[in-house]
Design a protein around this motif. Structure first.
Motif, short mmCIF file in Angstrom:
data_model
loop_
_atom_site.label_atom_id
_atom_site.label_comp_id
_atom_site.label_asym_id
_atom_site.label_seq_id
_atom_site.Cartn_x
_atom_site.Cartn_y
_atom_site.Cartn_z
N MET A 1 0.83 -1.21 0.00
CA MET A 1 0.00 0.00 0.00
C MET A 1 0.87 1.26 0.00
N SER A 2 0.24 2.37 -0.35
CA SER A 2 0.95 3.65 -0.42
C SER A 2 1.44 4.07 0.96
N ALA A 3 2.58 4.78 0.97
CA ALA A 3 3.09 5.33 2.23
C ALA A 3 2.36 6.60 2.62
N ARG A 4 1.53 7.12 1.72
CA ARG A 4 0.77 8.34 2.03
C ARG A 4 -0.29 8.03 3.08
N ARG A 5 -0.35 8.86 4.12
CA ARG A 5 -1.33 8.62 5.17
C ARG A 5 -2.73 8.99 4.68
N PRO A 6 -3.70 8.11 4.80
CA PRO A 6 -5.06 8.43 4.37
C PRO A 6 -5.60 9.62 5.16
N VAL A 7 -6.47 10.40 4.52
CA VAL A 7 -7.01 11.59 5.17
C VAL A 7 -8.47 11.77 4.79
N VAL A 8 -9.30 12.01 5.78
CA VAL A 8 -10.73 12.26 5.56
C VAL A 8 -11.10 13.60 6.17
N GLY A 9 -11.73 14.44 5.37
CA GLY A 9 -12.23 15.71 5.85
C GLY A 9 -13.75 15.72 5.84
N ASN B 1 -5.13 4.70 11.37
CA ASN B 1 -4.11 5.26 10.48
C ASN B 1 -4.62 6.40 9.63
N VAL B 2 -5.84 6.86 9.88
CA VAL B 2 -6.46 7.91 9.07
C VAL B 2 -6.38 9.25 9.78
N GLU B 3 -5.92 10.26 9.07
CA GLU B 3 -5.95 11.63 9.57
C GLU B 3 -7.35 12.19 9.33
N VAL B 4 -7.91 12.87 10.33
CA VAL B 4 -9.29 13.35 10.23
C VAL B 4 -9.36 14.84 10.57
N TYR B 5 -10.06 15.59 9.73
CA TYR B 5 -10.37 16.99 10.05
C TYR B 5 -11.82 17.27 9.72
N VAL B 6 -12.43 18.19 10.45
CA VAL B 6 -13.81 18.58 10.21
C VAL B 6 -13.88 20.10 10.13
N ASP C 1 -4.75 5.66 -6.23
CA ASP C 1 -4.43 7.09 -6.18
C ASP C 1 -5.44 7.91 -5.39
N ILE C 2 -6.41 7.24 -4.77
CA ILE C 2 -7.36 7.93 -3.89
C ILE C 2 -6.88 7.75 -2.46
N ASP C 3 -6.47 8.84 -1.84
CA ASP C 3 -5.86 8.79 -0.50
C ASP C 3 -6.83 9.15 0.61
N GLY C 4 -8.10 9.33 0.27
CA GLY C 4 -9.08 9.69 1.28
C GLY C 4 -10.24 10.43 0.66
N PHE C 5 -11.01 11.09 1.51
CA PHE C 5 -12.24 11.72 1.05
C PHE C 5 -12.43 13.09 1.68
N LEU C 6 -13.11 13.96 0.95
CA LEU C 6 -13.66 15.18 1.52
C LEU C 6 -15.17 15.00 1.49
N VAL C 7 -15.75 14.80 2.65
CA VAL C 7 -17.14 14.38 2.78
C VAL C 7 -18.03 15.58 3.07
N GLY C 8 -19.16 15.65 2.38
CA GLY C 8 -20.11 16.74 2.60
C GLY C 8 -21.22 16.33 3.54
N GLY C 9 -22.39 16.03 2.99
CA GLY C 9 -23.58 15.75 3.80
C GLY C 9 -23.40 14.66 4.82
N ALA C 10 -22.67 13.61 4.46
CA ALA C 10 -22.49 12.49 5.38
C ALA C 10 -21.65 12.86 6.61
N SER C 11 -20.91 13.96 6.52
CA SER C 11 -20.10 14.37 7.68
C SER C 11 -20.97 14.93 8.80
#
Length: 254
Positions: free
Chosen positions: A1-9, A35-40, A227-237
């Motif tokens: 897997m990629s060394a890039r840390r997954p990130v969800v906003g 292992n996921v970085e999270v921001y809101v 190549d998808i390292d995470g998500f920027l989530v709208g309504g579901a957040s």
């Protein structure tokens, strides 16, 4: 897997009140520390409250926008110094609603990003095409133009503070989701562009989020794309479902 840390906003957009922020804080606190970085990103009026509520957790609070000038006579705007004063480290810039509804240009988005980065912030830089642009075969043209404006104002070292959020405008808030194949194709094109226009090191290290009607049902398939390292989530957040999205991505990206 990629060394890039997954990130969800999580982008709350112009939603919620103080009662919601209080109750949703408790939901956010149940997000596992994996292992996921999270921001809101709540509305500006709720930034300090949510930041205080989440203090001491692994969840960061981000702003949805910022102005590109130093403090001064800019009625209605927030500057980078104000975000830093609230303890924020991340800001979303160039969301399609800022570009398409508020009229923000590629150059203005880039200037905002450059100023935030110059003061040490991380920028989630949004790009994306409309349905008309996609149907006209202009996906790369539109996305690369938005990225080129950013490249013009950054040094190579600045890219360590950039997260790219690819959000096809035709998919935001519509319930229509790009297929994993469609999303991966664009993400791969973005990474190739970074390698050619910035450097291979930047291309390998830069995280690229997908945004556009992401939910608990589709996040696993999207997250499996290389190549998808995470998500920027709208309504579901705004829902407990956000916890499941972060948890699922963590499992997929182990």
């Amino acid at each position: 897997m990629s060394a890039r840390r997954p990130v969800v906003g999580g982008n709350f957009k112009c939603n919620g009140d103080f009662a919601f922020i209080k109750t949703h804080t408790e939901v956010l606190k149940t997000i596992p520390k994996n292992n996921v970085e999270v921001y809101v990103a709540p509305s500006a009026i709720h930034l300090k409250t949510l930041a205080d509520n989440l203090k001491g957790t692994h969840i960061e609070v981000a702003a949805q926008n910022v102005y590109y000038e130093k403090p001064g006579a800019w009625t209605g705007e927030l500057n980078v110094e104000m975000l830093l004063d609230c303890g924020l480290k991340t800001v979303i810039i160039g969301h399609s609603e800022r570009r398409r509804i508020m009229g923000e240009t590629n150059e203005q988005s880039a200037k905002k990003a450059a100023r935030a980065i110059s003061l040490g912030m991380t920028v989630a830089f949004c790009i994306g095409e409309t349905l008309e642009e996609r149907n006209a075969g202009k996906v790369d043209e539109v996305n690369f133009a938005q990225l080129e404006a950013l490249r013009a104002v950054l040094k190579e070292a600045d890219w360590k503070n950039v997260i790219i959020a690819y959000e096809p405008v035709w998919s935001i808030g519509t319930g229509v989701v790009a297929s994993p194949e469609q999303a991966q194709e664009v993400h791969a094109s973005i990474r190739k562009w970074l390698g050619e226009k910035v450097s291979k090191a930047v291309a390998d290290a830069t995280r690229i989020q997908y945004g556009g009607s992401v939910n608990a049902a589709n996040c696993a398939a999207l997250g499996k794309c290389p190549d998808i390292d995470g998500f920027l989530v709208g309504g579901a957040s705004l829902k407990p479902e956000f916890v499941q999205i972060v948890t699922t991505l963590g499992d997929v990206k182990k």
